[in-house]
Design a protein around this motif. Structure first.
Motif, short mmCIF file in Angstrom:
data_model
loop_
_atom_site.label_atom_id
_atom_site.label_comp_id
_atom_site.label_asym_id
_atom_site.label_seq_id
_atom_site.Cartn_x
_atom_site.Cartn_y
_atom_site.Cartn_z
N LEU A 116 -6.06 -3.98 3.47
CA LEU A 116 -6.22 -5.02 2.44
C LEU A 116 -5.17 -6.11 2.57
O LEU A 116 -5.26 -7.16 1.91
CB LEU A 116 -6.14 -4.38 1.05
CG LEU A 116 -7.33 -3.48 0.67
CD1 LEU A 116 -7.02 -2.71 -0.62
CD2 LEU A 116 -8.59 -4.32 0.50
N TYR A 139 -12.45 1.48 -0.69
CA TYR A 139 -11.33 2.34 -0.30
C TYR A 139 -11.14 3.48 -1.28
O TYR A 139 -11.34 3.34 -2.49
CB TYR A 139 -10.03 1.52 -0.21
CG TYR A 139 -10.06 0.50 0.89
CD1 TYR A 139 -9.65 0.81 2.18
CD2 TYR A 139 -10.52 -0.80 0.66
CE1 TYR A 139 -9.69 -0.12 3.19
CE2 TYR A 139 -10.57 -1.75 1.66
CZ TYR A 139 -10.15 -1.40 2.94
OH TYR A 139 -10.20 -2.32 3.95
N HIS A 182 0.81 -1.23 0.00
CA HIS A 182 0.00 0.00 0.00
C HIS A 182 0.84 1.28 0.00
O HIS A 182 0.30 2.36 -0.24
CB HIS A 182 -0.91 0.02 1.23
CG HIS A 182 -0.18 0.33 2.50
ND1 HIS A 182 0.69 -0.57 3.09
CD2 HIS A 182 -0.17 1.45 3.28
CE1 HIS A 182 1.18 -0.02 4.18
NE2 HIS A 182 0.68 1.19 4.32
N THR A 212 -5.60 1.65 2.96
CA THR A 212 -5.48 0.44 2.13
C THR A 212 -4.56 -0.60 2.76
O THR A 212 -4.49 -1.73 2.26
CB THR A 212 -4.95 0.81 0.74
OG1 THR A 212 -3.82 1.68 0.88
CG2 THR A 212 -6.02 1.51 -0.08
N ILE A 244 -9.77 -2.17 -5.69
CA ILE A 244 -9.58 -1.46 -4.42
C ILE A 244 -10.77 -0.55 -4.13
O ILE A 244 -11.28 -0.50 -3.01
CB ILE A 244 -8.27 -0.65 -4.45
CG1 ILE A 244 -7.07 -1.60 -4.49
CG2 ILE A 244 -8.16 0.28 -3.24
CD1 ILE A 244 -5.73 -0.91 -4.71
N HIS A 296 -4.65 -7.07 -4.06
CA HIS A 296 -4.76 -6.12 -5.17
C HIS A 296 -3.48 -5.31 -5.37
O HIS A 296 -3.46 -4.39 -6.19
CB HIS A 296 -5.95 -5.16 -5.00
CG HIS A 296 -7.24 -5.82 -4.66
ND1 HIS A 296 -7.72 -6.92 -5.37
CD2 HIS A 296 -8.16 -5.57 -3.68
CE1 HIS A 296 -8.88 -7.30 -4.85
NE2 HIS A 296 -9.15 -6.51 -3.81
#
Length: 622
Positions: free
Chosen positions: A544, A578, A521, A541, A573, A548
């Motif tokens: 996550l 987000y 991220h 992020t 995302i 991704h």
């Protein structure tokens, strides 16, 4: 003047926000967080926060090293969250027992949580006791006067009644009723009971027991408060509501105090005696070995937070023997790192290194606060830290051979040296400390170290303006429009934000990857001229956990402008909820406090985004 509020806000945001914090206390130089999920912490952002020296993750804690100003930052955190509070270190919310981590990590966290609130008072009164003892030793004060009696009482009372203080902090940690804990500790130190120490034929309900001294003790009260916390939860659950509030303390005190007198006290006294005898044996049989270990490795223990495990050992040694042999070589360890950073101060040609080394040297020599010296200079420069370890080991061995000890708990440093005066061979003490200081000082000057410009460390020999190219295809927006307060108000650095229109991030200049986050991220970069840049893809992020994102580089890798750093699936995302707004900020404002007029509107990667303006340039303009 330091902006403590800005530091507090930046650190709290960097660790994942208040919701990610389970517990927070502070010690002499560090904010000690217990985080619910350390992967949510943005370590690069925390390190980049003005006022932060570095970050250490050890002992189950996320430790943000601040330096001497840590109480002020801690107090500011208390103003914007439920954590923090006063300047005494007692304002943190205790961590729940049974938190995640290894048994050893949980033990270190427990010791830290229980001892941190009392450490400064313990050290301060210990320092006063040391000065008082020195005054008597050198004939400056008569020990038979009432003045001495008063000063001795106020310097000795806290350590004498230490179990009562630990009853409160342990109760807060274990979530027990602190006043019931206080009552238990009071019974252990009640004058009638202390007068029975060593008396024969004592019984409780017909059960014989031996009364031991609980003055200055630590283990019995911590164990019994832990048991108390479990007993209270059980009694609150089974007793009727009309009586449980006053019957529970009665039952707990009635059961807990006899348990201490019959079982916990005698066993801890026996184990403490063995420990004290063991320490005495090492320092009388092979003193150089004990001194070398403490003098050489103490600062290593500090780096990993393991020194907290030794704090109760110091106290147990004092309780059982009336002296602290273990703490004397620590003076050598501390002053050795002070000597090493003083060598950096003298040797360095880089004016930025010199400006960092000067206050770090004074702090280490006088107050024994070595974190600014270690994390800011000695450890990054490698050789000075190694020279400090060597000086500490040799100096500590000499001090230990001299049989030097302390009769008070103090934070080792120049101002606390009176704690050692008159206790052991003073010639060996002087020689040991001289060696500890001079050896790393000379080695640092003569052998030297790689200047930052040769090594790629954050501080260049001469900071120059740096042109930052756009790492993304997208649209430039003002940083203040970022939907994240820490970025929007500039707490994490000056720069801009980009709304991406493609899923690739490219190197904005020639440099090195300072931090390639496994979650993908964010990425940190360092230019050869010293500018440090953080590219943070999206907001929150990190949650996550790498999904991704695909990172193409590794930490420490050299990159050229335009090299592909990472890719991401922007659509996925955004579908996950987000915001993709990507801040691009300069994170070392001490060297690059401003950015030039940035680009605006649509931009392609490789086009000029902004210039990071160096301090030297601003000074020239003025």
């Amino acid at each position: 003047m330091a902006d403590y509020a800005k530091t507090a806000a930046g650190v709290l945001a960097g660790v994942g926000g208040e919701d990610n914090v389970q517990n927070l206390v502070h010690c002499a130089t560090r904010l000690r967080f217990v985080l619910k999920d350390e992967s949510k912490a943005n370590t690069a952002a925390v390190k980049a926060t003005p006022g932060v020296v570095t970050v250490a993750q050890a002992g189950g804690q996320y430790q943000v090293v601040i330096g001497n100003d840590v109480p002020d930052v801690f107090a500011e955190i208390g103003k914007i969250s439920r954590f923090g509070g006063g300047h005494d270190g007692s304002g943190g919310t205790p961590a729940a027992p049974g938190e995640k981590g290894s048994l050893f990590s949980r033990f270190i966290t427990m010791i830290s949580g229980i001892f941190t609130p009392v450490l400064w008072t313990l050290a301060g009164t210990g320092l006063l006791k040391a000065f008082l003892a020195a005054a008597v030793t050198f004939g400056w004060m008569d020990a038979t006067t009432s003045t001495y009696a008063v000063l001795n009482a106020l310097s000795d009372a806290f350590i004498n009644f230490l179990p009562m203080a630990l009853a409160i902090t342990a109760a807060r940690y274990f979530k027990a009723n602190e006043w019931t804990s206080f009552a238990i500790a009071g019974a252990l130190l009640y004058p009638t009971m202390t007068a029975l120490v060593g008396a024969p034929e004592l019984t409780i309900f017909g059960i014989p027991f031996t009364m031991v001294s609980y003055v200055s003790s630590v283990i019995p009260i911590v164990i019994i408060v832990w048991l108390q916390s479990h007993a209270e939860r059980f009694l609150y659950r089974v007793l009727p509501g009309a009586i449980k509030r006053f019957v529970t303390p009665m039952i707990v005190v009635l059961v807990a105090v006899p348990i201490v007198f019959l079982v916990i006290g005698p066993i801890s006294d026996l184990l403490g005696g063995w420990l004290g005898d063991g320490i005495g044996w090492v320092f009388s049989t092979v003193p150089w070995l004990g001194g070398a270990i403490m003098g050489g490795l103490w600062q290593v223990f500090v780096i990993f937070g393991l020194h907290w495990g030794l704090v109760p050992v110091f106290q147990i040694e004092f309780q059982t023997t009336g002296q602290m042999l273990l703490i004397a070589p620590v003076f050598a360890a501390v002053l050795a790192q002070a000597g090493a950073v003083a060598g950096v101060w003298v040797r360095a040609r880089n004016k930025n290194l010199k400006s960092l080394a000067a206050p770090a040297t004074l702090s280490a020599f006088l107050a024994g606060i070595t974190e600014p010296a270690i994390y800011g200079l000695n450890l990054p420069l490698k050789r000075p830290f190694a020279f400090g370890i060597a000086g500490g080991a040799l100096g500590g061995a000499i001090v230990a051979i001299g049989g030097v000890f302390s009769t008070a708990f103090v934070v080792p440093g120049g101002l606390a040296l009176p704690a050692l005066f008159g206790n052991g061979n003073m010639i060996m003490l002087g020689l040991g400390l001289l060696v500890a200081i001079v050896l790393p000082f000379i080695l640092t000057i003569v052998v030297g170290f790689k200047e930052p410009s040769d090594e790629g460390v954050t501080v260049p020999a001469e900071a120059n303006d740096v042109v930052v190219l756009s790492p993304l295809d997208g649209t430039v927006v003002k940083l203040s429009e970022t939907p994240d307060a820490a970025f929007a108000d500039g707490s994490l650095g000056q720069g801009v934000a980009i709304l991406p229109r493609s899923g690739a991030v490219y190197a904005p200049f020639d440099g090195v990857v300072a931090a390639a986050f496994p979650t993908g991220h964010a990425i940190g970069l360092r230019h050869a001229d010293g500018a440090e840049l953080l590219i943070h893809i999206g907001i929150d992020t990190v949650k996550l956990n790498g999904e991704h994102f695909d990172v193409k580089v590794t930490t420490g890798q050299q990159v050229s402008a335009g090299d592909l750093l990472l890719t991401f699936d922007g659509d996925a995302i955004e579908q996950a909820g987000y915001d993709l707004t990507t801040p691009v900020v300069v994170t070392n404002p001490d060297l690059y406090p401003e950015v030039g007029t940035p680009a605006s509107g649509p931009i392609a990667h490789g086009e000029t985004l902004f210039s990071a303006i160096a301090v030297e340039s601003l000074a020239t303009v003025k």
